[in-house]
Design an enzyme around this catalytic site. Structure first.
Site, short mmCIF file in Angstrom:
data_model
loop_
_atom_site.label_atom_id
_atom_site.label_comp_id
_atom_site.label_asym_id
_atom_site.label_seq_id
_atom_site.Cartn_x
_atom_site.Cartn_y
_atom_site.Cartn_z
N VAL A 1 0.68 -1.19 0.20
CA VAL A 1 0.00 0.15 -0.76
C VAL A 1 0.90 1.26 0.24
CG1 VAL A 1 -1.98 1.32 1.18
CG2 VAL A 1 -1.65 -1.29 1.33
N LYS A 2 0.25 2.73 -0.73
CA LYS A 2 1.06 3.37 -0.90
C LYS A 2 0.52 4.43 -0.11
CE LYS A 2 2.81 6.58 -4.95
NZ LYS A 2 2.81 6.47 -5.79
N THR A 3 1.23 5.42 0.73
CA THR A 3 0.11 6.42 1.14
C THR A 3 1.23 7.64 1.71
OG1 THR A 3 -1.30 6.69 2.86
CG2 THR A 3 0.44 5.75 3.33
#
Ligand code: 5RP
Length: 259
Positions: free
Chosen positions: A172-174
């Site tokens: 997941v990219k955040t």
């Protein structure tokens, strides 16, 4: 364990330290000819030897990147909006998994927009992509929290990131935030941080350092690298921070400024 998924993930997140420097150049899919990406072949190719993976669209991959370069590809497979539209959340899947396989990618990437009016569509698209990805052994990277109106605090980011992981994303990219440890601790898969809009080089290096210190598996950074005055020095400095834990000040002075 799914061999294909694990093997492809290990090409992106380096098993020796569990860290990664992903170079993101997919901005054009909704931003058009972004500064620094006008001629990707020329500006980005020299950076590839320092990146652990390259995130981009299929149009740019096919037209600008030499297929003989050995770099894991993270293929952007969502889109459907542009910066001319106030609402960026109305995205769908734009590339078939068969085309992703044909392009020999190591992962596919899709954005979800938690809290937007198209929240459901994004989550359902992510679940469909994960199903397809498992069929072919291709991991899915979910991109969260893109958009002007989203409050990027720990509460919101933990929610968005956890939903992405629950839906089956392998990475997941955040965005980085205060109390980032909690975002990572409550997410069962690796979390990488985006760089965001161009800031000063020392601030971007600090962001990478803090993110890794607080549990990120690394960065998926774009503008703070390719819009830098010295992009090759910048990506080398980011590498040193992420993979060697070098302090941001030292990376800035010794590697970015070459002093
Ligand atoms: C946009 C993206 C970009 O790849 C992402 O924002 C990373 O680039 P930057 O460091 O420039 O923010 O996923 O949807």
């Amino acid at each position: 364990m799914d061999y294909g998924i694990e093997n492809r993930l290990a090409r992106i997140i380096k098993p020796k330290d569990g860290k990664t420097v992903m170079l993101a150049v997919d901005h054009g899919y909704f931003m058009g000819p972004t500064g620094g990406l006008e001629n990707i072949n020329k500006s980005i190719t020299p950076l590839l030897e320092y990146a652990d993976s390259l995130m981009l669209t299929r149009g740019i991959l096919r037209s600008q990147i030499d297929p003989k370069i050995d770099i894991p590809i993270v293929l952007r497979v969502s889109g459907g909006t542009s910066i001319l539209n106030d609402d960026l959340s109305d995205e769908d899947i734009t590339v078939s998994m068969e085309d992703a396989v044909r392009l020999n990618v190591s992962a596919v990437a899709l954005s979800i927009f938690i809290g937007s009016k198209n929240e459901r569509q994004g989550i359902i698209n992510l679940s469909k992509l994960v199903d397809k990805g498992y069929k072919y052994g291709i991991p899915v990277l979910a991109v969260t929290a893109v958009g002007r109106e989203m409050g990027r605090d720990e509460r919101y980011l933990s929610l968005a990131v956890r939903i992405a992981a629950e839906t089956g994303a392998s990475i997941v990219k955040t965005y980085y935030c205060e109390d980032f440890d909690r975002v990572v601790e409550t997410c069962p898969v690796p979390v990488v941080v985006a760089g965001g809009k161009k800031t000063g080089e020392s601030d971007a290096l600090k962001l990478a350092y803090d993110a890794v210190k607080h549990g990120a598996a690394g960065v998926d950074m774009g503008r703070n690298i390719f819009q830098s005055e010295k992009p090759a020095n910048m990506i080398k400095a980011v590498r040193a921070v992420v993979h060697e834990g070098i302090a941001p000040e030292e990376a800035y002075n010794k590697i970015y400024n070459n002093k």
